[in-house]
Design an enzyme around this catalytic site. Structure first.
Site, short mmCIF file in Angstrom:
data_model
loop_
_atom_site.label_atom_id
_atom_site.label_comp_id
_atom_site.label_asym_id
_atom_site.label_seq_id
_atom_site.Cartn_x
_atom_site.Cartn_y
_atom_site.Cartn_z
N PRO A 60 14.45 -37.49 44.56
CA PRO A 60 15.65 -36.79 44.13
C PRO A 60 15.35 -35.70 43.10
O PRO A 60 16.20 -34.85 42.84
CB PRO A 60 16.53 -37.89 43.52
CG PRO A 60 15.71 -39.12 43.45
CD PRO A 60 14.51 -38.94 44.30
N GLU A 85 12.32 -47.52 41.39
CA GLU A 85 12.81 -46.55 40.41
C GLU A 85 12.06 -45.24 40.53
O GLU A 85 12.55 -44.20 40.15
CB GLU A 85 12.65 -47.08 38.99
CG GLU A 85 13.38 -48.38 38.74
CD GLU A 85 14.81 -48.33 39.27
OE1 GLU A 85 15.10 -49.07 40.23
OE2 GLU A 85 15.62 -47.57 38.73
N ASP A 141 22.51 -21.71 65.70
CA ASP A 141 23.44 -22.60 65.05
C ASP A 141 23.61 -22.26 63.58
O ASP A 141 23.04 -21.31 63.07
CB ASP A 141 23.01 -24.05 65.24
CG ASP A 141 21.55 -24.23 64.93
OD1 ASP A 141 20.98 -23.38 64.22
OD2 ASP A 141 20.97 -25.21 65.40
CL1 6GU Z 1 14.28 -37.60 48.59
N1 6GU Z 1 15.25 -39.78 47.49
C1 6GU Z 1 16.23 -40.50 46.92
N2 6GU Z 1 15.98 -41.76 46.52
N3 6GU Z 1 17.46 -40.04 46.72
C2 6GU Z 1 17.71 -38.79 47.14
C3 6GU Z 1 16.74 -37.98 47.74
C4 6GU Z 1 15.49 -38.52 47.91
N4 6GU Z 1 17.29 -36.79 48.03
C5 6GU Z 1 18.56 -36.88 47.63
N5 6GU Z 1 18.81 -38.07 47.08
#
Ligand code: 6GU
Length: 247
Positions: free
Chosen positions: A88, A115, A167
């Site tokens: 993330p 985590e 698209d």
């Molecule tokens: Cl790559 N991993 C996680 N755990 N949450 C996310 C993500 C990735 N991309 C958006 N949210």
């Protein structure tokens, strides 16, 4: 193109990669997939892949050693593949990234869980990607998203070679509205122009509808879209006639 996925949950990838367009493409060997179980590179007898974080606090952190051993093994077979970490904290994955990655010889997708992943792993990766601003339980979801977005751009995967470029986002605009039979349903008629057989008119209508949709729903996309002078004139018209904007 070869995709190598490194994950603690290999079963996660089974049915998504058998079903639908990607399943067909894999059968035809239009690209290749290998799913690697990270636990296989952990140490016997306990095969531990995670540990408590230095500094305390909750959660577990993925250990670097099994990841290093797995990547060394995968890289021996795929020395030129690009290594992507799903996290993330990564850069937001966009269509232009899919296009760039589709030109690589291979991709290794490392899926983070728990985590997080020991910070030292980050030094080995080429790119870090997130798929959006929300929290998922693991990088596996992101890996599947990226595999799909990249694989559908590979030659032959979408039967119809036109579809990939036409698209949403191919040129930075949303898609035009689609209709099929019947010509009237729930009291709503298919626009006359689509039934006219006039291909130039239809193309003009579709372009205008794409601009209208993008203006209504994702106006920020217009800043980066590939727009002609004609597009800009149409957009100015649409902006000046908001009553026409609602469908
Ligand atoms: Cl790559 N991993 C996680 N755990 N949450 C996310 C993500 C990735 N991309 C958006 N949210």
């Amino acid at each position: 193109m070869k995709f190598d996925v490194l994950t603690l949950f290999p079963a996660f990838f089974e049915s998504p990669l058998q079903a639908g367009v990607l399943g067909k493409a894999l059968e035809k060997q239009l690209f290749h997939m290998a799913i690697h179980n990270l636990r296989g590179w952990a140490e016997a007898p306990h095969f531990v892949v995670d540990d408590a974080p230095y500094g305390g606090g909750g959660g577990m952190v993925m250990k670097p050693e099994p990841i290093r051993r797995a990547l060394d093994a995968i890289r021996r077979e795929a020395p030129r593949s690009r290594l992507l970490l799903m996290t993330p904290q990564g850069r937001a994955f966009r269509q232009r990234d899919a296009v760039g990655l589709s030109r690589e010889e291979g991709l290794i997708l490392l899926c983070g869980r728990y985590e997080g992943i020991d910070e030292r792993v980050r030094a080995w990766v080429d790119d870090e990607y997130s798929i959006g601003d929300y929290v998922l339980t693991g990088g596996e979801y992101a890996a599947l998203v990226i595999i799909d977005a990249v694989a559908r751009l590979l030659p032959g995967v979408l039967g119809n070679e036109l579809s990939a470029g036409e698209d949403s986002f191919g040129d930075g605009l949303l898609e035009y509205p689609h209709y099929t039979r019947p010509a009237e349903f729930d009291g709503i008629r298919v626009p006359e122009v689509l039934q006219s057989g006039n291909h130039a008119e239809i193309a003009r209508w579709r372009r205008r509808e794409r601009l209208r949709r993008t203006l209504e729903r994702r106006p920020e996309l217009l800043d980066e879209a590939a727009l002609s002078t004609g597009d800009r004139r149409l957009l100015a018209e649409l902006r000046n006639r908001p009553e026409e904007k609602k469908e």
